[in-house]
Design an enzyme around this catalytic site. Sequence first.
Site, PDB file in Angstrom:
ATOM      1  N   ARG A  64       0.860  -1.187   0.000  1.00 61.40           N
ATOM      2  CA  ARG A  64       0.000   0.000   0.000  1.00 61.40           C
ATOM      3  C   ARG A  64       0.896   1.236   0.000  1.00 61.40           C
ATOM      4  NH1 ARG A  64      -3.487  -2.495  -1.890  1.00 61.40           N
ATOM      5  NH2 ARG A  64      -5.558  -2.936  -1.087  1.00 61.40           N
TER       6      ARG A  64
ATOM      7  N   HIS B 199      -1.057  -0.031 -10.024  1.00 60.48           N
ATOM      8  CA  HIS B 199      -1.826  -0.948  -9.161  1.00 60.48           C
ATOM      9  C   HIS B 199      -2.276  -2.193  -9.948  1.00 60.48           C
ATOM     10  CE1 HIS B 199      -4.330  -1.102  -5.222  1.00 60.48           C
ATOM     11  NE2 HIS B 199      -4.076  -2.330  -5.664  1.00 60.48           N
TER      12      HIS B 199
HETATM   13  P1  NAP Z   1      -2.300 -10.871   5.345  1.00 61.10           P
HETATM   14  O1  NAP Z   1      -2.382 -12.323   5.052  1.00 61.10           O
HETATM   15  O2  NAP Z   1      -3.304 -10.252   6.252  1.00 61.10           O
HETATM   16  O3  NAP Z   1      -0.830 -10.593   5.908  1.00 61.10           O
HETATM   17  C1  NAP Z   1      -0.455  -9.361   6.407  1.00 61.10           C
HETATM   18  C2  NAP Z   1       0.940  -9.464   6.986  1.00 61.10           C
HETATM   19  O4  NAP Z   1       1.326  -8.163   7.434  1.00 61.10           O
HETATM   20  C3  NAP Z   1       1.006 -10.405   8.206  1.00 61.10           C
HETATM   21  O5  NAP Z   1       2.191 -11.137   8.192  1.00 61.10           O
HETATM   22  C4  NAP Z   1       1.007  -9.428   9.376  1.00 61.10           C
HETATM   23  O6  NAP Z   1       1.664  -9.884  10.536  1.00 61.10           O
HETATM   24  C5  NAP Z   1       1.780  -8.272   8.773  1.00 61.10           C
HETATM   25  N1  NAP Z   1       1.513  -7.038   9.520  1.00 61.10           N
HETATM   26  C6  NAP Z   1       0.340  -6.387   9.669  1.00 61.10           C
HETATM   27  N2  NAP Z   1       0.499  -5.312  10.463  1.00 61.10           N
HETATM   28  C7  NAP Z   1       1.811  -5.286  10.809  1.00 61.10           C
HETATM   29  C8  NAP Z   1       2.587  -4.439  11.627  1.00 61.10           C
HETATM   30  N3  NAP Z   1       2.059  -3.369  12.262  1.00 61.10           N
HETATM   31  N4  NAP Z   1       3.903  -4.710  11.761  1.00 61.10           N
HETATM   32  C9  NAP Z   1       4.442  -5.782  11.149  1.00 61.10           C
HETATM   33  N5  NAP Z   1       3.766  -6.638  10.370  1.00 61.10           N
HETATM   34  C10 NAP Z   1       2.453  -6.396  10.201  1.00 61.10           C
HETATM   35  O7  NAP Z   1      -2.355  -9.996   4.000  1.00 61.10           O
HETATM   36  P2  NAP Z   1      -1.966 -10.462   2.510  1.00 61.10           P
HETATM   37  O8  NAP Z   1      -3.062 -11.227   1.894  1.00 61.10           O
HETATM   38  O9  NAP Z   1      -0.612 -11.076   2.542  1.00 61.10           O
HETATM   39  O10 NAP Z   1      -1.913  -9.035   1.783  1.00 61.10           O
HETATM   40  C11 NAP Z   1      -1.010  -8.043   2.207  1.00 61.10           C
HETATM   41  C12 NAP Z   1      -1.369  -6.720   1.549  1.00 61.10           C
HETATM   42  O11 NAP Z   1      -1.048  -6.735   0.165  1.00 61.10           O
HETATM   43  C13 NAP Z   1      -2.867  -6.371   1.539  1.00 61.10           C
HETATM   44  O12 NAP Z   1      -3.288  -5.865   2.787  1.00 61.10           O
HETATM   45  C14 NAP Z   1      -2.929  -5.318   0.463  1.00 61.10           C
HETATM   46  O13 NAP Z   1      -2.678  -4.055   1.043  1.00 61.10           O
HETATM   47  C15 NAP Z   1      -1.767  -5.683  -0.473  1.00 61.10           C
HETATM   48  N6  NAP Z   1      -2.229  -6.129  -1.806  1.00 61.10           N
HETATM   49  C16 NAP Z   1      -1.859  -5.424  -2.900  1.00 61.10           C
HETATM   50  C17 NAP Z   1      -2.280  -5.830  -4.168  1.00 61.10           C
HETATM   51  C18 NAP Z   1      -1.833  -5.104  -5.403  1.00 61.10           C
HETATM   52  O14 NAP Z   1      -2.327  -5.379  -6.504  1.00 61.10           O
HETATM   53  N7  NAP Z   1      -0.904  -4.193  -5.313  1.00 61.10           N
HETATM   54  C19 NAP Z   1      -3.097  -6.959  -4.307  1.00 61.10           C
HETATM   55  C20 NAP Z   1      -3.464  -7.653  -3.160  1.00 61.10           C
HETATM   56  C21 NAP Z   1      -3.021  -7.247  -1.901  1.00 61.10           C
HETATM   57  P3  NAP Z   1       1.124 -11.175  11.359  1.00 61.10           P
HETATM   58  O15 NAP Z   1       1.434 -12.361  10.465  1.00 61.10           O
HETATM   59  O16 NAP Z   1       1.908 -11.154  12.595  1.00 61.10           O
HETATM   60  O17 NAP Z   1      -0.362 -10.967  11.537  1.00 61.10           O
END
Ligand code: NAP
Length: 308
Positions: A223, A271
């Site tokens: 993000r 994006h």
């Molecule tokens: P997820 O499964 O919810 O994983 C999020 C990760 O971030 C987890 O490991 C979490 O830690 C960590 N995290 C959250 N808050 C944190 C903090 N304050 N400090 C350190 N680590 C933190 O999410 P995901 O499915 O992997 O997706 C991640 C992000 O990718 C989405 O939220 C979205 O913003 C982005 N995204 C972008 C696109 C694009 O096209 N550019 C597409 C899809 C997603 P824990 O494991 O300890 O909970």
Amino acid sequence: MTIVLFAAGAERWQEYEAPLRAALAEAGVAADLVQGAPPETVDFIVYAPGSPLQDFTPYGHCKAVLNLWAGVERIVGNATLTQPLCRMVDPGLSEGMTEYVLGHVVRHHLGMDRYILGAPGWEQTVPPLARERRVGMLGLGALGLTCIRALQGLNFDVAGWSRTAKPGLDFPAFHGEAGLEAVLSRSEIVVTLLPRTAETENLLDARRLGWLPHGAVIINPGRGALIDDAALLVALGAGRIGHATLDVFRVEPLPHDHPFRHHPKVTVTPHIAANTRATTAARVVAENVRRALAGEPLLYLVDRARGY
Ligand code: NAP
């Protein structure tokens, strides 16, 4: 009959209607998939940010709101939403993200831009092997971990960072502020796959960008708000950051006069790192409808307090 309201934007109806109908039938759910219904009759809402549906109060009977996007920052703070909210973990989306991350890591690892842009002369700079290249992953969730597995498949020397400790992984995994310094200071290439929350806003500020090795590369498909734009521009200008490949921005579309546009050390992608894919995502939605009806725990339930 279970009423499933498709409130993910009229423009997506054509793409999602057939896959959702097929997936619901495959899951054994007798559902009526509709674009409109009296709110008090709706059992589930398939949702995407930007939908005209912003007030969830009349949907008192709704068992879950099923978001089609992985990121939930545009809905998680909606005070009218009291129903359970599930985010999207879509195998098709994960595959797309893995390809984006792998492609840009390999591009920077091999220094491909120099040749694509037509380096003059015959300077033979041989890149190290992937096993000698240190890559850091901020975020060890569904996407971060999948990308790490793919990077390991090419022998990259990976380390990761998340909010909570993750013992038992086969790579160095850090957490907390000290862990962030540890992972950043070893990362020649850092990838950010974190959600946007109050805690992650401006995570990569001037101080923490300073923890990266000189000339490090940042790849941000997470993000836009994770990075302090002004601090990044200063670090790029000083050569402390070698390049930033950015897919997400605070304001999208990225304004034409934003300094990231046309910056020689910034690659802007609009994006497109990973899209939810209708066929695979429909199965995830249908599985959650089935689970809710069967009284089983929902998949990928969002923790409102955590914000993701
Ligand atoms: P997820 O499964 O919810 O994983 C999020 C990760 O971030 C987890 O490991 C979490 O830690 C960590 N995290 C959250 N808050 C944190 C903090 N304050 N400090 C350190 N680590 C933190 O999410 P995901 O499915 O992997 O997706 C991640 C992000 O990718 C989405 O939220 C979205 O913003 C982005 N995204 C972008 C696109 C694009 O096209 N550019 C597409 C899809 C997603 P824990 O494991 O300890 O909970």
